[in-house]
Design a protein around this motif. Sequence first.
Motif, mmCIF file in Angstrom:
data_model
loop_
_atom_site.group_PDB
_atom_site.id
_atom_site.type_symbol
_atom_site.label_atom_id
_atom_site.label_comp_id
_atom_site.label_asym_id
_atom_site.label_seq_id
_atom_site.Cartn_x
_atom_site.Cartn_y
_atom_site.Cartn_z
ATOM 1 N N VAL A 180 0.854 -1.194 0.000
ATOM 2 C CA VAL A 180 0.000 0.000 0.000
ATOM 3 C C VAL A 180 0.888 1.241 0.000
ATOM 4 O O VAL A 180 1.611 1.497 0.963
ATOM 5 N N GLY A 181 0.860 1.987 -1.104
ATOM 6 C CA GLY A 181 1.599 3.249 -1.174
ATOM 7 C C GLY A 181 3.098 3.099 -0.985
ATOM 8 O O GLY A 181 3.734 3.964 -0.366
ATOM 9 N N ILE A 182 3.674 2.038 -1.541
ATOM 10 C CA ILE A 182 5.094 1.758 -1.324
ATOM 11 C C ILE A 182 5.962 2.716 -2.139
ATOM 12 O O ILE A 182 5.839 2.824 -3.356
ATOM 13 N N THR A 183 6.832 3.419 -1.444
ATOM 14 C CA THR A 183 7.842 4.239 -2.101
ATOM 15 C C THR A 183 9.223 3.756 -1.662
ATOM 16 O O THR A 183 9.391 3.197 -0.574
ATOM 17 N N ASP B 109 14.140 8.179 -6.994
ATOM 18 C CA ASP B 109 12.864 7.560 -6.628
ATOM 19 C C ASP B 109 12.720 6.241 -7.390
ATOM 20 O O ASP B 109 12.336 6.235 -8.567
ATOM 21 N N LYS C 67 7.304 4.726 -6.572
ATOM 22 C CA LYS C 67 6.531 5.944 -6.321
ATOM 23 C C LYS C 67 5.083 5.587 -5.993
ATOM 24 O O LYS C 67 4.209 5.639 -6.861
ATOM 25 N N GLY C 68 4.855 5.176 -4.769
ATOM 26 C CA GLY C 68 3.481 4.939 -4.331
ATOM 27 C C GLY C 68 2.812 3.742 -4.964
ATOM 28 O O GLY C 68 1.690 3.837 -5.462
ATOM 29 N N VAL C 69 3.477 2.597 -4.927
ATOM 30 C CA VAL C 69 2.957 1.386 -5.567
ATOM 31 C C VAL C 69 1.924 0.699 -4.673
ATOM 32 O O VAL C 69 2.163 0.458 -3.484
ATOM 33 N N ASP C 70 0.783 0.380 -5.267
ATOM 34 C CA ASP C 70 -0.243 -0.437 -4.620
ATOM 35 C C ASP C 70 -0.343 -1.756 -5.392
ATOM 36 O O ASP C 70 -0.526 -1.739 -6.616
ATOM 37 N N ASP D 215 8.629 4.569 2.432
ATOM 38 C CA ASP D 215 7.306 4.923 2.958
ATOM 39 C C ASP D 215 6.306 3.903 2.427
ATOM 40 O O ASP D 215 6.585 3.176 1.467
ATOM 41 N N GLY D 216 5.147 3.846 3.059
ATOM 42 C CA GLY D 216 4.134 2.880 2.660
ATOM 43 C C GLY D 216 4.105 1.688 3.597
ATOM 44 O O GLY D 216 4.910 1.578 4.522
ATOM 45 N N GLU E 226 6.498 3.049 -11.130
ATOM 46 C CA GLU E 226 5.052 2.961 -10.918
ATOM 47 C C GLU E 226 4.475 1.796 -11.704
ATOM 48 O O GLU E 226 5.094 1.309 -12.657
#
Length: 241
Positions: A15-18, A29, A32-35, A69-70, A223
């Motif tokens: 969930v939201g993996i950065t 980066d 970038k916010g991988v779900d 993050d995430g 992404e």
Amino acid sequence: MSETQSSRVEVLKAVGITKVYRSGTVAVDALKGVDLALYEREIVALLGASGSGKSTLLNILGGLDLPTDGRLFYRGRELSALSDAGLTEFRRRHVGFVFQFYNLVPSLTARENVALVTEIAEDAMTPEEALDRVGLASRMDHFPAELSGGEQQRVAIARAIAKRPDILLCDEPTGALDSKTGVTVLEAIVEVNRTLGTTTALITHNVAIRRIADRVIYMADGEIARAEENADRLAPAEVSW
């Protein structure tokens, strides 16, 4: 798969993996916010150019690396909150890894290479059973130098599955092989998925290989660009490249 995604059981959920790599004042980066969710008994192919984030994502899914993050969950348990010791335990109990280069110990036979895992895992197969599952029953006492590239990769698969992992993560497992040998390795991976029910994620640069998967995830610039279902999977022997 015939089931809808909503009816499947999630094994891994990102969930939201950065992921940001820093070198001095430079930040890269990688994700970038991988779900993403991986479901029971499925094979997922991850495709994308070099630098798209595939290996970084696979390493985080397998607990080899932590996200910047995430959150990451394994069957509802948050992995991203675990200590290093907790992640090591997760990897040891639940994850098998297969890489492009086989990482076998040259001085050990195929049987002994697999035994490195079976001697420390709970409820492990015997080395003989694991090697038989990948079609190497007659090659157990050969050293890596006496085996072809495809046979060495199948030893690596046997070593990865010997602990009966819930998850099998493969990073370019056919990348160093010709197409005929690569098909043999893919057949071993598909057979393990079928017989053990192991959730499998497979990184490849080879777009033809996507046809053996239940789902295909296309990555670009850190992404998920798009995802698609394979309504009609092909057997590895039907794939040509």
